[in-house]
Design a protein around this motif. Structure first.
Motif, PDB file in Angstrom:
ATOM      1  N   VAL A 183       0.846  -1.193   0.000  1.00  0.00           N
ATOM      2  CA  VAL A 183       0.000   0.000   0.000  1.00  0.00           C
ATOM      3  C   VAL A 183       0.885   1.247   0.000  1.00  0.00           C
ATOM      4  CG1 VAL A 183      -1.708   1.314   1.337  1.00  0.00           C
ATOM      5  CG2 VAL A 183      -1.874  -1.176   1.201  1.00  0.00           C
ATOM      6  N   ASN A 184       0.488   2.239  -0.775  1.00  0.00           N
ATOM      7  CA  ASN A 184       1.177   3.530  -0.784  1.00  0.00           C
ATOM      8  C   ASN A 184       0.728   4.343   0.432  1.00  0.00           C
ATOM      9  OD1 ASN A 184       1.957   6.254  -1.354  1.00  0.00           O
ATOM     10  ND2 ASN A 184       2.107   5.733  -3.522  1.00  0.00           N
ATOM     11  N   TYR A 185       1.665   4.735   1.290  1.00  0.00           N
ATOM     12  CA  TYR A 185       1.332   5.488   2.513  1.00  0.00           C
ATOM     13  C   TYR A 185       0.662   6.814   2.162  1.00  0.00           C
ATOM     14  CZ  TYR A 185       2.023   6.773   7.453  1.00  0.00           C
ATOM     15  OH  TYR A 185       1.829   7.107   8.773  1.00  0.00           O
ATOM     16  N   LYS A 214      -3.759   3.609  -1.025  1.00  0.00           N
ATOM     17  CA  LYS A 214      -4.267   2.638  -1.994  1.00  0.00           C
ATOM     18  C   LYS A 214      -3.259   1.504  -2.232  1.00  0.00           C
ATOM     19  CE  LYS A 214      -7.104   5.999  -4.498  1.00  0.00           C
ATOM     20  NZ  LYS A 214      -7.368   6.637  -5.820  1.00  0.00           N
ATOM     21  N   PRO A 215      -3.756   0.272  -2.387  1.00  0.00           N
ATOM     22  CA  PRO A 215      -2.861  -0.849  -2.718  1.00  0.00           C
ATOM     23  C   PRO A 215      -2.233  -0.651  -4.100  1.00  0.00           C
ATOM     24  CG  PRO A 215      -4.984  -1.644  -1.931  1.00  0.00           C
ATOM     25  CD  PRO A 215      -5.146  -0.173  -2.184  1.00  0.00           C
ATOM     26  N   PHE A 216      -0.980  -1.039  -4.228  1.00  0.00           N
ATOM     27  CA  PHE A 216      -0.328  -1.014  -5.537  1.00  0.00           C
ATOM     28  C   PHE A 216       0.051  -2.422  -5.995  1.00  0.00           C
ATOM     29  CE2 PHE A 216       3.041  -0.347  -2.396  1.00  0.00           C
ATOM     30  CZ  PHE A 216       3.984  -1.302  -2.763  1.00  0.00           C
ATOM     31  N   ASP A 217      -0.011  -3.391  -5.094  1.00  0.00           N
ATOM     32  CA  ASP A 217       0.286  -4.775  -5.455  1.00  0.00           C
ATOM     33  C   ASP A 217      -0.307  -5.671  -4.375  1.00  0.00           C
ATOM     34  OD1 ASP A 217       1.243  -6.985  -6.755  1.00  0.00           O
ATOM     35  OD2 ASP A 217       3.339  -6.705  -6.195  1.00  0.00           O
ATOM     36  N   SER A 218      -0.840  -6.820  -4.774  1.00  0.00           N
ATOM     37  CA  SER A 218      -1.450  -7.707  -3.790  1.00  0.00           C
ATOM     38  C   SER A 218      -1.567  -9.118  -4.348  1.00  0.00           C
ATOM     39  CB  SER A 218      -2.843  -7.206  -3.399  1.00  0.00           C
ATOM     40  OG  SER A 218      -3.499  -8.145  -2.566  1.00  0.00           O
ATOM     41  N   ILE A 225       4.139   5.032  -7.597  1.00  0.00           N
ATOM     42  CA  ILE A 225       4.934   5.370  -6.417  1.00  0.00           C
ATOM     43  C   ILE A 225       5.975   6.419  -6.794  1.00  0.00           C
ATOM     44  CG2 ILE A 225       6.553   4.473  -4.693  1.00  0.00           C
ATOM     45  CD1 ILE A 225       5.119   1.753  -5.039  1.00  0.00           C
ATOM     46  N   LYS A 226       5.934   7.562  -6.102  1.00  0.00           N
ATOM     47  CA  LYS A 226       6.895   8.631  -6.343  1.00  0.00           C
ATOM     48  C   LYS A 226       8.191   8.362  -5.573  1.00  0.00           C
ATOM     49  CE  LYS A 226       3.308  12.173  -6.922  1.00  0.00           C
ATOM     50  NZ  LYS A 226       2.807  13.481  -6.430  1.00  0.00           N
ATOM     51  N   GLY A 227       9.220   9.113  -5.923  1.00  0.00           N
ATOM     52  CA  GLY A 227      10.503   8.954  -5.248  1.00  0.00           C
ATOM     53  C   GLY A 227      10.494   9.375  -3.797  1.00  0.00           C
ATOM     54  N   THR A 228       9.447  10.080  -3.393  1.00  0.00           N
ATOM     55  CA  THR A 228       9.323  10.519  -1.997  1.00  0.00           C
ATOM     56  C   THR A 228       8.305   9.683  -1.215  1.00  0.00           C
ATOM     57  OG1 THR A 228       7.682  12.154  -2.726  1.00  0.00           O
ATOM     58  CG2 THR A 228       9.978  12.891  -2.518  1.00  0.00           C
ATOM     59  N   ASP A 229       7.752   8.672  -1.829  1.00  0.00           N
ATOM     60  CA  ASP A 229       6.674   7.895  -1.194  1.00  0.00           C
ATOM     61  C   ASP A 229       7.189   6.815  -0.259  1.00  0.00           C
ATOM     62  OD1 ASP A 229       4.577   9.275  -2.300  1.00  0.00           O
ATOM     63  OD2 ASP A 229       4.240   7.849  -3.942  1.00  0.00           O
ATOM     64  N   THR A 230       6.569   6.745   0.900  1.00  0.00           N
ATOM     65  CA  THR A 230       6.737   5.616   1.811  1.00  0.00           C
ATOM     66  C   THR A 230       5.722   4.544   1.417  1.00  0.00           C
ATOM     67  OG1 THR A 230       7.545   6.968   3.629  1.00  0.00           O
ATOM     68  CG2 THR A 230       6.474   4.901   4.229  1.00  0.00           C
ATOM     69  N   ILE A 231       6.128   3.283   1.531  1.00  0.00           N
ATOM     70  CA  ILE A 231       5.214   2.193   1.197  1.00  0.00           C
ATOM     71  C   ILE A 231       5.066   1.253   2.390  1.00  0.00           C
ATOM     72  CG2 ILE A 231       5.539   2.284  -1.294  1.00  0.00           C
ATOM     73  CD1 ILE A 231       7.579   0.062  -1.086  1.00  0.00           C
ATOM     74  N   VAL A 232       3.964   0.530   2.394  1.00  0.00           N
ATOM     75  CA  VAL A 232       3.624  -0.370   3.492  1.00  0.00           C
ATOM     76  C   VAL A 232       3.358  -1.761   2.924  1.00  0.00           C
ATOM     77  CG1 VAL A 232       1.984  -0.846   5.358  1.00  0.00           C
ATOM     78  CG2 VAL A 232       2.599   1.527   4.801  1.00  0.00           C
ATOM     79  N   PHE A 233       3.914  -2.775   3.569  1.00  0.00           N
ATOM     80  CA  PHE A 233       3.592  -4.157   3.215  1.00  0.00           C
ATOM     81  C   PHE A 233       3.045  -4.877   4.441  1.00  0.00           C
ATOM     82  CE2 PHE A 233       6.863  -3.378  -0.066  1.00  0.00           C
ATOM     83  CZ  PHE A 233       6.230  -3.896  -1.186  1.00  0.00           C
TER      84      PHE A 233
END
Length: 249
Positions: A169-171, A175-179, A233-241
């Motif tokens: 998920v994109n922080y 929204k989910p980006f892969d699942s 996903i931008k270069g400044t984005d935190t992501i969550v798994f």
């Protein structure tokens, strides 16, 4: 059957640990072997692995030594394998020593762990699919590795291949980006060797099979300054798994 085993019967979908000798059925020459090397792990599922070999394992007992003949169609799908010296029309003969068989867990299983406040939360619906809720607070600046369920299986070590269910998920957007729950394809990748984004590699090594792990990856631990445009996903984005570790081999 060269030698009958006395162990459990191998079922479709199990992962089989074994030694093998591969001989080119046309030339009679040895093409490959695991003896004297590391043991192999083959999936006994003809829909996901070489059909002739997968079907040759299904129904056999652990501890058996079996001889399996594989036609070109049920082997490398009539393309051959240049690295092994197998031509498109070559049959293959495998001698298999079937040493163990196991199936991945269906989901994380173990002891629930209460995470600290302020992290993303995850809830699983009746359909078995997760929903990740991002808090209103700013994203953490450092990698967060938070077990949600502590599994009782073996500890994951660098270089092993893991089987896992996951959602990313994109922080920023929530929204989910892969699942894997959407694609139906479990992750089956080496861990800790750079095959996955750095925070995923770092966060899963040392966990145990059966665990559910929340990972919060700042850009440096995720896709870096370049991001991942295809995933939004931008270069400044935190992501969550959220990762369910179902197997390791």
């Amino acid at each position: 059957m060269l030698k009958p085993g006395t162990g459990a019967t191998i079922a479709k979908g199990q992962r089989v640990t074994l030694d093998y000798l591969l001989v080119n059925g046309t030339s009679g020459k040895e093409a490959d072997t695991t003896w004297g090397k590391s043991k192999a792990n083959f999936l006994a599922d003809p829909a996901k692995f070489m059909p002739g070999l997968a079907n040759g394992m299904i129904g056999q007992k652990v501890g058996s030594r079996v001889l399996v003949g594989v036609t070109p169609k049920d082997g490398f799908a009539d393309t051959g394998n240049q690295q092994l010296g197998i031509a498109a029309d070559d049959t293959m003969l495998f001698v298999l020593d079937l040493e163990a068989a196991s199936a991945p867990l269906a989901k994380a299983t173990g002891t629930a762990v209460t995470p600290p406040a302020g992290l993303p939360t995850v809830a699983f619906g009746a359909d078995g699919k997760p929903t990740v809720t991002i808090p209103k607070t700013a994203a953490p600046k450092k990698l967060v590795v938070q077990p949600l369920i502590k599994g009782t299986g073996k500890k994951i070590t660098k270089g092993q291949t893991i089987t896992a269910a996951y959602v990313g998920v994109n922080y920023r957007t929530g929204k989910p980006f892969d699942s894997s729950y959407q694609t139906g394809n479990l992750l089956d990748q080496p861990i800790g060797v750079g095959a996955l984004v750095p925070g995923f590699d770092a966060g899963i090594v040392g966990q145990t099979v059966g665990s559910r792990v929340l990972l919060v990856l700042p850009p440096a631990s995720g896709y870096g300054k370049t991001g991942n445009a295809q995933a939004g996903i931008k270069g400044t984005d935190t992501i969550v798994f959220v990762v369910d570790v179902l197997d390791a081999y």
